[in-house]
Design a protein around this motif. Sequence first.
Motif, PDB file in Angstrom:
ATOM      1  N   MET A 197       0.957  -1.372  -0.058  1.00  0.00           N
ATOM      2  CA  MET A 197      -0.056  -0.114   0.133  1.00  0.00           C
ATOM      3  C   MET A 197       0.946   1.226  -0.079  1.00  0.00           C
ATOM      4  SD  MET A 197      -2.568   1.684   2.744  1.00  0.00           S
ATOM      5  CE  MET A 197      -2.928   0.325   3.567  1.00  0.00           C
ATOM      6  N   VAL A 225      -8.532   8.895   3.701  1.00  0.00           N
ATOM      7  CA  VAL A 225      -8.463   7.521   3.070  1.00  0.00           C
ATOM      8  C   VAL A 225      -9.205   7.916   1.544  1.00  0.00           C
ATOM      9  CG1 VAL A 225      -8.494   5.989   4.736  1.00  0.00           C
ATOM     10  CG2 VAL A 225     -10.815   6.567   4.079  1.00  0.00           C
ATOM     11  N   ARG A 226      -8.653   7.075   0.714  1.00  0.00           N
ATOM     12  CA  ARG A 226      -9.261   7.064  -1.012  1.00  0.00           C
ATOM     13  C   ARG A 226     -10.719   6.825  -0.763  1.00  0.00           C
ATOM     14  NH1 ARG A 226      -7.570   8.462  -5.240  1.00  0.00           N
ATOM     15  NH2 ARG A 226      -5.415   8.561  -4.578  1.00  0.00           N
ATOM     16  N   THR A 281       3.212  -1.473   3.560  1.00  0.00           N
ATOM     17  CA  THR A 281       2.961  -0.136   3.494  1.00  0.00           C
ATOM     18  C   THR A 281       4.300   0.554   3.262  1.00  0.00           C
ATOM     19  OG1 THR A 281       1.029  -0.363   5.072  1.00  0.00           O
ATOM     20  CG2 THR A 281       1.983   1.843   4.584  1.00  0.00           C
ATOM     21  N   VAL A 316      -1.900   6.931  -4.010  1.00  0.00           N
ATOM     22  CA  VAL A 316      -2.084   6.458  -2.494  1.00  0.00           C
ATOM     23  C   VAL A 316      -3.376   6.238  -2.214  1.00  0.00           C
ATOM     24  CG1 VAL A 316       0.133   7.922  -2.370  1.00  0.00           C
ATOM     25  CG2 VAL A 316      -2.057   8.837  -1.817  1.00  0.00           C
ATOM     26  N   ASP A 317      -3.343   5.382  -1.196  1.00  0.00           N
ATOM     27  CA  ASP A 317      -4.683   5.054  -0.573  1.00  0.00           C
ATOM     28  C   ASP A 317      -4.972   5.722   0.843  1.00  0.00           C
ATOM     29  OD1 ASP A 317      -5.196   2.646  -2.246  1.00  0.00           O
ATOM     30  OD2 ASP A 317      -3.351   1.641  -1.422  1.00  0.00           O
ATOM     31  N   LYS A 318      -3.930   6.371   1.215  1.00  0.00           N
ATOM     32  CA  LYS A 318      -4.271   7.106   2.468  1.00  0.00           C
ATOM     33  C   LYS A 318      -3.134   8.294   2.575  1.00  0.00           C
ATOM     34  CE  LYS A 318      -5.183   5.860   7.287  1.00  0.00           C
ATOM     35  NZ  LYS A 318      -5.505   4.929   8.354  1.00  0.00           N
ATOM     36  N   LEU A 319      -3.679   9.255   3.252  1.00  0.00           N
ATOM     37  CA  LEU A 319      -2.928  10.556   3.623  1.00  0.00           C
ATOM     38  C   LEU A 319      -2.837  10.693   5.071  1.00  0.00           C
ATOM     39  CD1 LEU A 319      -4.203  13.015   1.058  1.00  0.00           C
ATOM     40  CD2 LEU A 319      -2.093  11.735   0.742  1.00  0.00           C
ATOM     41  N   ASP A 379      -6.153  12.135   9.267  1.00  0.00           N
ATOM     42  CA  ASP A 379      -5.978  10.845   8.142  1.00  0.00           C
ATOM     43  C   ASP A 379      -7.049  10.826   7.253  1.00  0.00           C
ATOM     44  OD1 ASP A 379      -3.764  10.444   9.990  1.00  0.00           O
ATOM     45  OD2 ASP A 379      -4.763   8.649  10.934  1.00  0.00           O
ATOM     46  N   PHE A 426       5.549   4.554   2.852  1.00  0.00           N
ATOM     47  CA  PHE A 426       5.324   6.028   3.150  1.00  0.00           C
ATOM     48  C   PHE A 426       5.824   6.942   2.352  1.00  0.00           C
ATOM     49  CE2 PHE A 426       3.893   3.759   6.751  1.00  0.00           C
ATOM     50  CZ  PHE A 426       2.639   4.391   7.127  1.00  0.00           C
ATOM     51  N   SER A 468       1.288   5.179   0.863  1.00  0.00           N
ATOM     52  CA  SER A 468       0.473   6.139   1.670  1.00  0.00           C
ATOM     53  C   SER A 468       1.540   7.593   1.562  1.00  0.00           C
ATOM     54  CB  SER A 468       0.476   5.737   3.179  1.00  0.00           C
ATOM     55  OG  SER A 468      -0.554   4.835   3.380  1.00  0.00           O
TER      56      SER A 468
END
Length: 163
Positions: free
Chosen positions: A1, A161-162, A94, A111-114, A159, A96, A3
């Motif tokens: 993943m 998420v997509r 993951t 990305v899937d998450k910030l 945080d 980053f 991020s």
Amino acid sequence: MLSIIVAVAENNVIGGDNTLLWHIPEDLKRFKAITSGNTIVMGRKTFESLPGVLPNRKHVIITRDKSYTVDNENVEVIHSLSKVINKYKNSSETAFIIGGGEIYAQLIHNVDKLFLTKVFKSFDGDTSFPQIDSEEFSVDFESEIFTCEKSGLKYQFVDLVRK
């Protein structure tokens, strides 16, 4: 993943002259807690701005310079963004993305998450974070607003998420 982790000023500035423009100890502690034991991906200039190879993290450096090397077993040099995307996008591992601005802009759509630290002040700087499209991301976590004891800066952890 894949991020992203980043601290962003109100005006989207994230740095100047290859340095951070503020010092918030709690943000640095959060960065360490979130990235420890994982892979961090960055551009060459961001890597060179670090105090050294950060402990307990694999470092992936993206550079166009084919002769660039780092003599450390925890550092991998990659010459293409597509290689980073192919390696980490659908991986259970993951990775980053930690900067800089050009790397964030080129990878934000993958990305899937910030993991954001919002700093409630504008700064003069030469590096900005790309606009976040609220159609692409939703809030997964939002902390209270804190005040840094040392600097007096107000900040918040958010945080995304997509969708």
